[in-house]
Write an enzyme that holds these catalytic residues in place. Sequence first.
Site, short mmCIF file in Angstrom:
data_model
loop_
_atom_site.label_atom_id
_atom_site.label_comp_id
_atom_site.label_asym_id
_atom_site.label_seq_id
_atom_site.Cartn_x
_atom_site.Cartn_y
_atom_site.Cartn_z
N ASP A 262 1.48 -68.62 29.85
CA ASP A 262 1.82 -69.29 28.60
C ASP A 262 3.19 -69.95 28.81
O ASP A 262 3.96 -69.56 29.70
CB ASP A 262 1.85 -68.31 27.43
CG ASP A 262 1.57 -68.99 26.10
OD1 ASP A 262 1.70 -70.23 26.02
OD2 ASP A 262 1.21 -68.29 25.14
N GLU A 616 1.23 -72.01 8.20
CA GLU A 616 0.79 -70.95 9.10
C GLU A 616 0.50 -71.58 10.45
O GLU A 616 -0.18 -72.59 10.55
CB GLU A 616 -0.44 -70.22 8.55
CG GLU A 616 -1.61 -71.13 8.19
CD GLU A 616 -2.84 -70.37 7.74
OE1 GLU A 616 -2.88 -69.14 7.84
OE2 GLU A 616 -3.79 -71.03 7.29
#
Length: 873
Positions: A262, A616
């Site tokens: 990542d 979100e």
Amino acid sequence: MKTLSIACLAGGLALSGLGVASPRTDADAQARQIVAQLTLDEKTEQLLNGAPAIPRLNIPAYNWWTESLHGAFGPGATTNFPQPIGLAASFNDRLMQDVAASISTEVRAVYALGRGKPNPNKIGGALDTWSPNINIFRDPRWGRGQETYGEDPFLTATLGKAFVHGMQGPDPALPHVIASPKHFAVHSGPESTRHSVDVWVSAQDLEDTYLPAFRAAIVDAQAGSIMCAYNRVNGEPACASHSLLVKTLRQDWKFNGYVVSDCDAVVDIHAHHKYAPDAPAGAAAALNAGVDNECNGATLSNTPGLGERYKQALARGYIRAADIDNALVRLFAARLRNGDLPGLGERSFPKAEAINSPDQRALALRAALESLVLLKNDGVLPLRAAARIAVVGPLADARRVMRGNYSSGQTGPTQTVFEGLRQQFPAAQVSLVPFGPSITDGDPVPASAFVAPDGSPGLRASYFKLQPGSPVAPGKRRFQEKAFASHGVAQLDSRVRDFPESGEVTRVVLTGFFVAPETGSYRLGVAGVKGQVRVAGRDLTLARRPTQWAEPVALTQVDLKQGERYALQFEAESGTGAPPGMVWKRVSRQPLAELRAAVQGADVVVAVVGLTSDLEGEEMPVKIEGFQGGDRTTLDLPADQRAYLQAAAQGGKPLVVLNLSGSAIDLSWAQANAAAVLQAWYPGEGGGQAIAQVLTGVANPAGRLPVTFYRSASDLPPFDDYRMAGRTYRFFDKPVVYPFGHGLSYSSFRYEAPKVEVQDDGKDVGLVVRTAVTNNSTRDGDEVAQLYLAPPRFEGGPRLALRGFQRLHLKAGERRELSYRLDARDLSFVDRDGVRQVMPGAYRLSVGGGQPDTGAPVESANFSLTRPLLLPR
């Protein structure tokens, strides 16, 4: 050693002298020949996501950073499918594979457009993709849960496999696009601590919940890559975890692809986890554990020397030269197998016409239709043909909300809910009621609203370079006064670095006008640029500096007149984080008064409420009531929406609540007070049209909830507790608003008692289940037939587990026989010690339109298994 360029490798095996071989072994052999020719400096730079070109070997640059979570990232309008949580709500793995294959087509078409001129510092355009996200959505507060396939390991595994198959194509050895399931492993919030948190999970939860979908994607679907996560797992950073990357991935699952980190997870190993003393040691820890490709965000800003850490690690003896070579062989073999490099035969790629083609848009609409979940209906839906409809709420005319997160900046034509209903009804029957200022405001201003100084469409853009060799004061840059490129027409949403004329540091000045489509009060803001607009004879500053990635846009309310031109001047600079753009929202200065007036003249009120992926999402700098850092702190709708719904209900007209969100909302008030409730997620470019078709009965809903809709976050364990006890339908034993698997239809269905046959040959065990379902209504419709197992009781075991599902279309009155075949893994459960096994004892099996004992049509049967059977990890 004799120099052998990559151009020569087009001959493949004729050069290697290895004879006939499989594509994998052939690619490995050719990759070794490439790596053998590289210098150490060239090798270490190739370990980064932004791999530079090697001109002497005719190897082009390649940026592994490519995203396509629910649509390809591209330079133009790519097809935007529903957010993954919505795709999961379809409970249709065949649809998922079709969607992934469609995205794969567009990824390859985007690649073909840029072939020959790749940019290692620009996201997108490669033949791999960092998708799907198959983390378990264990807690509704997690902002990135919308990117996943929900809370259930079986559903996630089945849909994840379908995505990988669709993305990679029929031959995983010669993939169309290499899929990278992520984030391995356990990561599922909170976002605020993900770079440093040490997540401790039991062997039981790891094997039972967090790993099954990854195993299915790697072992069954043969994904060619996998992405390791930010967090630590039981003491080890996920991207330096020998337990995960060596023992589980390479040894147990026999994975032979490449591992990508990542972004900045390798940096985290030393900088935030403090697992290694410095950057070279952190890079070595990742490489030694098997990370082949490091995503580093600094590649996007052309930062030089990122490979130095690996050279230092080598010099210190932390890693061997062979470790670097092994990683590079896997990477170059992948580029050979996906067709980026020649050597395994010529590949053909889709043309640009394939991007957002009519077929792609039709599939986006189909996917949106199948994603919609009807949660409640007292008979008000479908809407009557002659109904007068008031469309109200903050998201009634919102367009950006349809896209969700991790989507291309430009998508195909997208209708709002209001526009969709206007398409289905005569205009006079559908009225729009503007909402007041809200935290959900901000839609991109369409290109059609901009006018250049000479009257042509668009804006005038002038570009300025920093003078070569000019000193740069802190916080200041000197620019030459003469523009090096000017365009009469430019798009505001183009990044400065996207223009080929751009230098290392470039400033752009945009001038022109924007025009409001109608008179009213608007909230205006800009992202990624700074500048001002002129309204009512005065200059209004919208931003004093460019916003950064995911930063909320400040909005200013002004009154505008239809058709009037408002002058603007914006400035942007290369390297700013957020994509440039202007947003607006028409609002009411008296929203409740306008609502009451509209309700009086309507037969039904459709209230469009919910959240947006700007509230979100991934590690966002948002801190307002109900939201923090991209995560949610409550399950409530925003306070102004709750008050607005109550005011709408007081008018006495039937109220249809339409919720747009990427996660579960406490809809208990709507369940108790509304006539109908529809969950629409972030449904993609086909969303407005799909919602209108379901509300009006043109389409029959059949989506199911892939997550539990709880009453309150207080019913759940703490967000940062990764134990599964007390979470998801498998382990939660309190009342809920809507259960996992719930969803209604305009049709009704009846099931027959299932017949169960245990198949045990002494070595293996399986189950065959046969039943039938009948559409006992007068309307054609889809049904989702779900199979659940209740196992014998054991420590830490679930009360119930999904083990099969089929989405099928039944005509009115049609009866269809169904069968399910469960293998030993489907029948297995995981004991307290993390051992997966088929457990002897009495089981309860249920087949129907939802979970047993939730009001769905369900039939059940009992069976027993007589002997234990251990399964491999």
